[in-house]
Scaffold this active site. Sequence first.
Site, PDB file in Angstrom:
ATOM      1  CG  HIS A  43     -20.830 -36.589  -8.239  1.00 56.83           C
ATOM      2  ND1 HIS A  43     -21.704 -35.535  -8.133  1.00 56.83           N
ATOM      3  CD2 HIS A  43     -20.637 -37.013  -6.967  1.00 56.83           C
ATOM      4  CE1 HIS A  43     -22.024 -35.337  -6.873  1.00 56.83           C
ATOM      5  NE2 HIS A  43     -21.398 -36.224  -6.143  1.00 56.83           N
ATOM      6  CE1 TYR A  75     -17.398 -31.668   0.989  1.00 53.76           C
ATOM      7  CE2 TYR A  75     -19.319 -33.086   1.147  1.00 53.76           C
ATOM      8  CZ  TYR A  75     -18.607 -32.108   0.488  1.00 53.76           C
ATOM      9  OH  TYR A  75     -19.099 -31.570  -0.677  1.00 53.76           O
ATOM     10  CB  THR A 106     -23.167 -29.471  -2.665  1.00 50.95           C
ATOM     11  OG1 THR A 106     -21.897 -29.374  -3.313  1.00 50.95           O
ATOM     12  CG2 THR A 106     -24.036 -30.492  -3.364  1.00 50.95           C
TER      13      THR A 106
END
Length: 772
Positions: A473, A589, A602
Amino acid sequence: MAEAHQAVAFQFTVTPDGVDFRLSREALKHIYVSGINSWKKRLIRIKNGILRGVYPGSPTSWLVVVLTTVGSSYCNLDISKGLVCYIQRHLPQGYGPYHTPQTRALVSMAVFSTGVWMTGIFFFRQTLKLLLSYHGWMFEMHGKTSRFTRAWAICVRLLSSGRPMLYSFQTSLPKLPVPSVPATIQRYLESVRPLLDDKQYHRMETLAQEFQDKTAPRLQKYLVLKSWWATNYVSDWWEEYIYLRGRTPIMVNSNYYVMDFVLVRNADVQAARLGNVVHAMITYRRKLDREDIKPVMALGIVPMCSYQMERMFNTTRIPGKETDVLQHLAESRHVAVYHRGRFFKVWLYDGSRLLRPRELELQFQRILDDPSPAQPGEEKLAALTAGGRVEWAQARQTFFSSGKNRAALDAIERAAFFVALDEESHGYDPGNEASLSLYGKALLHGNCYNRWFDKSFTLISFKNGHLGLNTEHSWADAPIIGHLWEFVLGTDVFHLGYTETGHCLGEPNPMLPPPQRLQWDIPERCQAAIESSYQVAKALADDVELYCFQFMPFGKGLIKKCRTSPDAFVQIALQLAHFRDRGKFCLTYEASMTRLFREGRTETVRSCTNESTAFVRAMVQGSHTRADLQKLFRKASEKHQSMYRLAMTGAGIDRHLFCLYVVSKYLGVSSPFLAEVLSEPWRLSTSQTAQFQIRMFDPNKYPNHLAAGGGFGPVADDGYGVSYMIAGENTIFFHISSKFSSSETNAQRFGNHIRQALLDIADLFQVLKADS
């Protein structure tokens, strides 16, 4: 040992008669070809750098300006207002045929034209940057675009016309703005109000006011200073502190997975499917290197940042005792492959030519047919990448810093990407709902040692030809790997294809050297470290409950009849489902992107709002009229869309507070408010999977060519992770994760609540009855 001999360009032996040299023509050929390819890439990068640097100008536009200046001179028209003569007078004096008056005049006109051209480019770039700083278009209702926004869109189209390369807009994108502290504090307090009682809220309000008045002004000054100096004031800290400094296993906790087409079967031959897909991936990498990929454009006109694509290939996360680092190479000509406990190195090129799909199929089939056993300690070696980061860093330094272990590890870490050939079959059988969940579990963690979790991504191939990805990630977010995956799946089906027997098109080349088996010397102490990491990873994997399902009653088509955004519809349904599941609301979230800004990644949308909770409570009470419920739903939907737009345009909450917290740690400043904010658990973490970023095919013509999106592990031990993909007009895929060790969560139970919540909201607007 043939491969080892080929790797040596020359050998020599000292004899009484002198030194006897033996040259390897094959090795020298590879060295020569590698050098030629390296220079080709350098020239392509130089060319692309020039074209990118002068965008929206071009060499053609420069030539037009030069010809215009020269033509006007021959017509006795001085469009330079004397500047050409001024330049001519100040050119250095010289002799020879190249310093005649005519040549000096042409040189002067070329210099003047270049100056005008460069000035125009600078003006257009600054104008485009100013235009891209306007985000009012996001807040206008669909179908009610203002005249100002229409004029703005025309100007953006004019300035971004032509054929932009992948990174052409990078320097024209605005910087992510730093929100004001009062605005962030106000939005934060509003976001936690539905989660706190009056006493708790008053306490948090007091902490926030104290922070805003005393601590925040100093921290904000440093943050604003960073925003002036850095390209993006968030991204580098986010990558380092959220991802690379994490010491817990990245398997499940950080890595995520992506699924294949699930409603169609392309090929049943495992090696053939891999041959096509690997060839498509390297074709994509070639386009990436040449910047021959169109930038992703919002609404078809607003460019998004592409910098995350730079590290898609040839990238590995290297473990460290305190922090990991990302190792990115400019070039890699092989992939690393794992099959039945053995590691292989597969070359992707024959000289300078990329291997054809049929040739790659042959290489993978050779691995599948190889009967050799795993070496001692080799089978579970990749479990080191699934366990704790400190333990992996220590083992890497102790056992893999020299000799054949170092060479073999380099072959993996320097590979373009990692390929896992599984012995099991997985996929989606609509008649067996559990099949999708088992497929997701196999992609998320496998057996904990058949994925190299540190690679930028692992391409996973199952025995029945189905594929998937496990993605690290830290280097990029899900839409980036989604862009690659859409290209690969579209190329596989609609451009490469298969024979009637399921093999790749073309003829195999049996003269290709076979894949190279990696050699290891793993001592017992290292094997003990591997087993320890495996036990940690296995405990983590066994604790994950994953429930994936296809919601088939409706999709985007019917949601639009409710006159709301599909994402807001699903998010409000998640709030309703969670309240029914847990009897309370929680901090939620939702990931949104900030790629409208340079190097943006993000931002968080806090989906649990006063408006959504009011709607949920009214739905649960069951005493409100349909009209009242519709009104409450629209308020909740409008609030959610407004928050999403604010997050996308740099006015979010969490990244600003995160960066203020980092500054406070650098300065040694204690803030009870920031400490509490950053420690709040996200018990409902959600994300929508992007789709159709590339138009590889017409989804209306091929409605069943749908990937099922992907998923991730739960963020909180007593929470849920929910990923969803609104896959076309008629279906939605959900991926729900939780932990078996939590008595408060159950992924399948929550999934059933989600189903019912979607149906209840749709019934509220009677769209299902109208459609039927």
